[in-house]
Every structure is written in structure tokens, then in C-alpha cells.
Design an enzyme around this catalytic site. Sequence first.
Site, PDB file in Angstrom:
ATOM      1  N   GLY A  16       0.831  -1.275  -0.013  1.00 21.89           N
ATOM      2  CA  GLY A  16       0.062  -0.099  -0.036  1.00 21.89           C
ATOM      3  C   GLY A  16       1.008   1.209   0.091  1.00 21.89           C
ATOM      4  CG  ASP A  17       0.534   3.744   2.377  1.00 15.92           C
ATOM      5  OD1 ASP A  17      -0.377   4.199   2.450  1.00 15.92           O
ATOM      6  OD2 ASP A  17       0.906   2.786   3.310  1.00 15.92           O
ATOM      7  CE  LYS A  20      -3.333   1.837  -4.025  1.00 19.77           C
ATOM      8  NZ  LYS A  20      -2.021   1.768  -2.875  1.00 19.77           N
ATOM      9  N   GLY A  44      -6.078   5.703   1.818  1.00 21.00           N
ATOM     10  CA  GLY A  44      -6.016   6.954   2.082  1.00 21.00           C
ATOM     11  C   GLY A  44      -5.213   7.366   0.971  1.00 21.00           C
ATOM     12  CG  HIS A  45      -6.149   6.363  -2.804  1.00 18.59           C
ATOM     13  ND1 HIS A  45      -7.207   5.483  -3.627  1.00 18.59           N
ATOM     14  CD2 HIS A  45      -5.547   5.500  -2.222  1.00 18.59           C
ATOM     15  CE1 HIS A  45      -7.059   4.324  -3.330  1.00 18.59           C
ATOM     16  NE2 HIS A  45      -6.112   4.197  -2.567  1.00 18.59           N
ATOM     17  CD  GLN A 234      -6.724  -1.343   1.561  1.00 16.54           C
ATOM     18  OE1 GLN A 234      -7.454  -1.983   0.918  1.00 16.54           O
ATOM     19  NE2 GLN A 234      -7.182  -0.315   1.992  1.00 16.54           N
ATOM     20  CG  ASP A 343      10.722  12.729  -5.589  1.00 20.81           C
ATOM     21  OD1 ASP A 343      10.183  11.748  -5.979  1.00 20.81           O
ATOM     22  OD2 ASP A 343      10.202  13.248  -4.536  1.00 20.81           O
TER      23      ASP A 343
HETATM   24  P1  IMP Z   1      -7.119  -2.950   8.137  1.00 17.12           P
HETATM   25  O1  IMP Z   1      -7.559  -3.279   6.697  1.00 17.12           O
HETATM   26  O2  IMP Z   1      -7.256  -1.521   8.571  1.00 17.12           O
HETATM   27  O3  IMP Z   1      -7.529  -3.898   9.046  1.00 17.12           O
HETATM   28  O4  IMP Z   1      -5.471  -3.106   8.141  1.00 17.12           O
HETATM   29  C1  IMP Z   1      -4.827  -4.351   7.926  1.00 17.12           C
HETATM   30  C2  IMP Z   1      -3.345  -3.932   7.636  1.00 17.12           C
HETATM   31  O5  IMP Z   1      -3.390  -3.312   6.490  1.00 17.12           O
HETATM   32  C3  IMP Z   1      -2.633  -3.117   8.644  1.00 17.12           C
HETATM   33  O6  IMP Z   1      -1.416  -3.481   8.501  1.00 17.12           O
HETATM   34  C4  IMP Z   1      -2.769  -1.903   7.845  1.00 17.12           C
HETATM   35  O7  IMP Z   1      -1.879  -0.863   8.328  1.00 17.12           O
HETATM   36  C5  IMP Z   1      -2.674  -2.258   6.500  1.00 17.12           C
HETATM   37  N1  IMP Z   1      -3.407  -1.253   5.506  1.00 17.12           N
HETATM   38  C6  IMP Z   1      -4.493  -0.941   5.453  1.00 17.12           C
HETATM   39  N2  IMP Z   1      -5.052   0.009   4.590  1.00 17.12           N
HETATM   40  C7  IMP Z   1      -3.980   0.246   4.131  1.00 17.12           C
HETATM   41  C8  IMP Z   1      -3.410   1.434   3.406  1.00 17.12           C
HETATM   42  O8  IMP Z   1      -4.330   1.877   2.449  1.00 17.12           O
HETATM   43  N3  IMP Z   1      -2.112   1.455   3.143  1.00 17.12           N
HETATM   44  C9  IMP Z   1      -1.387   0.991   3.704  1.00 17.12           C
HETATM   45  N4  IMP Z   1      -1.509  -0.018   4.575  1.00 17.12           N
HETATM   46  C10 IMP Z   1      -2.969  -0.356   4.845  1.00 17.12           C
END
Ligand code: IMP
Length: 446
Positions: A16-17, A20, A44-45, A234, A343
Site C-alpha cells: 500500500g501507499d 496510486k 488514504g489516496h 492497499q 526523488d
Molecule cells: P485494516 O485493513 O485496517 O484492518 O489493516 C490491516 C493491515 O493493512 C494493517 O497492517 C494496515 O496498516 C494495513 N493497511 C490497511 N489499509 C492500508 C492502506 O491503505 N495503506 C497501507 N496499509 C494499509
Amino acid sequence: MTENNRADVLLGLQWGDEGKGKIVDVLTPHYKMVARFQGGPNAGHSLAFEDKKYILHTIPSGIFHPGCLNVVGNGVVVDPYIFSNEMDQLNLPLEKLKESLFICSKAHLILPSHRLLDAAFELKKGKLKIGSTLKGIGPAYTDKVARSGIRIADASAPDFRQKYDTLKAEHFSLATSLGCKVEELRLDGLSFDAYEKAWFKGLDRLLAIPQVQSELFVNEALDKGARVLAEGAQGTLLDIDFGSYPFVTSSNTIAAGACIGLGLAPSRIGEVFGVFKAYCTRVGSGPFPTELHGDDGDHIRKMGNEYGSTTGRPRRCGWLDLPALKYAVMINGVSRLIMTKADVLNDLESIKVCVAYEIDGEQKNIMPPACNLQNAKPVYKEIKGWQNDLDQIDTFEQLPPALLEYVSLIEEYIGITVDIISLGPDRKQTLFRKGAGILERLSKKF
Ligand code: IMP
């Protein structure tokens, strides 16, 4: 089937992150429709343009482009409180929003008590906690699969309040049995009761958004020749089946998830855009073979502003992991690679890339099953850093030789080219590789 009636998918290849949201935002002018297919407000986009920054959690990233239709698909879980706050952030009159935002009535609701359960489960897991964003994602998907969830369509039915109260009572009983103290809990800074009140207000606003059946809406748009982009949330390594289970999210984040989460046949998938960062990050618990604990990790966190856009948590940072990337490319059938945030590495004298894992004395060049990952020792190749500011660069060919070498190393390992490089958060900081034909293909009229 011709090229014009397939949906393209854009998704993350790491944890994730990957950036995107920005890439979707750049590509959106070429699409008539952007559709989210899984996840919920755990995402969180981040988007930046005209000196403003926006963070979208549930609403698709095409919302800022006039004329683009945005669909929240059946595979998404929706929290009305967070959704309604996002509607406010857009600063658009409801009548306008209703022309560009659609929500599938099959999508499931995240109840305030799902968030309560998320907290209770993490409490129970103690040291083994997932590091969930605590947005109620896991419990909402659990109820969906257990066939006791509440869909958006149910919220307008006469027995809705009764269903809600029954489910809430079950959640309370389970959460308290796990030691969760409701009176001490804060949901986005609010007590449970205050959150619930705001949730119901949010629900009224959510119900003003037109409801569709995403499978019909999206397939009909494709039939009419509309270009559709399915926007993943994600990342691949957080996929419920193929990620580092149990340290994963509760949905299928991979390309196949777009079929399930929108109602698309596999034959209706066109390009798969795979987005990865020039390094790796992970937020929450779970194995991360290339994680850096010293100065380089701190430097990357600082330069890349690697703090969760949903939770504000510092992200774990590490070197690029090619065996993991190769696995992600395979599982998604990636046709186009997109690298972001090169960068962030500008100042580094040397850069390491993981090219294999050593597990029990054996070298592997594709990520092994997650259960072995804890023991995987990364084997690195070290390259010279480019130590150049990339601000003035506006074509692929102008990139410093050391960065081009980094890109070549990735391409040779993975077997496909990197067609887009993003060098900053702004729409303008995006380089398309000449000859890759992405823009040409996207601007082709059908
Ligand atoms: P949950 O989906 O909120 O239950 O989180 C499960 C795992 O996925 C945790 O390690 C979160 O930090 C990770 N996670 C969930 N959504 C995101 C995202 O949008 N970006 C990065 N990590 C995420």
C-alpha cells in the site's frame, strides 16, 4: 471482444501507499469512469494540485475531473460518517455530486460497532496485533461473508433499525467479552454514542447519492465504448489470500478483486497498471525482509513523508524488494509498471536493491510463501545513487544515468518495462516513457 470494451485496473504492488491516487488522478482525463472495487476508509489516496492537497478514503480519485463518473463498487465497505466527511471536503453542491458519484447498493456498511470490534480483536491479539487502521474493515467483511452484514440497500428498508440494533447488540456482547471498554473507546476522537449519532447523520447524506448495481452500470458503460479504470486500494502484499497472512487486510487487493468487486468478467480486464515505490514501506505489523532500522530508514521516512495518510502512523521503510515485486507482477498480470517517489532517494550516495532471499541456505528470486518470510535474509545488489535534484527534469531521457541504471535493473529482473515514473506529488511531476504508447493508446478514439 475488442479493446474498447475492457476495463483497465490500477493497483499497488507492495504494502500500500505506493502513490496510486496521484497516478489515477493523472490518468483520469482519459477515462469516462473510475471505480473502486475493494477496501474502504482504511485507504488514504492523496492527491495534490493547484497548491491544495486532498485525501480520499472511499470516493474514487476521478472525482476532481469534470465529466468523470465515479463508482463505489459492490466490493467496497462504506462508513457513512467518513463518507459524509469526504463529501464535505470536495466542496461540491450535492446536485453536482449526484451527477458524478454513484454507489453500489450491494456495498456493505461499516457500523460503528464494527469499529468497536476491530479495537477489541486487536486488544485480544496483544503483541501479535495486525496494526489495523481500526476503521472496522475486518469485522465488516466478516459479517458480509457470514451473511449477517447490512448492505446500503438495506438502509432504506422498514426493518433497517431493527437489523442495525440486533447486529450492534451482538457486536457489543462480543467486544465486551474480549475486554473492550466501550466507555473508554474513541472513534475519530468521539465517544461511541457521539460517533453513532454522527454516523446516522452521515447515512442520510450517503443515501442522497444515486445507487446503482455496479455490475450493470460498469458493463453497460463498457458496452457503450466508455473507458473504465478500476482503482485498487492497499497493495498486493496486503491481499487476504496472497499477502503476508495474517498481517493483511480483509479484501482481495489484486487484479482479480476488480472482477469480484465490480462484477466484471475476467475477459473484460484490459491493461493492469502496477504501481510501486522506488523503495518499500509498510505500516502495521508483519514481515518486511528489507526493512531498514537505522539512518537510511529514517532518511527515507523524512524525505518521503512516510506517515500514514489515514492514521498518521510512521511507516516502516526499507529497500526495494525485487523478489516481492516479481511475485506481485505475476499474481496481477501487470502489463504496465509505474514507479513513484524516486526523488525521495535523491540524496543517497548508494542504494541497495534486494535481488534474492536466502532461506535455509537456499537462494530464491521470487517471494516465498508468507510463512517463510520471517526467516528470509535479503541478498542485496548495491548501486551508486544519482545524487541529483530531479525538479527540472521533464522527460524520461533526461533522468540521471544512475537512476536510468536503477530502472534498467528493475526491468531486467521483472521482465517488463517501467512506462511511467513519478517524481513528486504534483500532477505535473509525471514522466511517460516515449515509445511505450500509453498516452497514444489512451487518447485513441473508439
Ligand atoms: P485494516 O485493513 O485496517 O484492518 O489493516 C490491516 C493491515 O493493512 C494493517 O497492517 C494496515 O496498516 C494495513 N493497511 C490497511 N489499509 C492500508 C492502506 O491503505 N495503506 C497501507 N496499509 C494499509
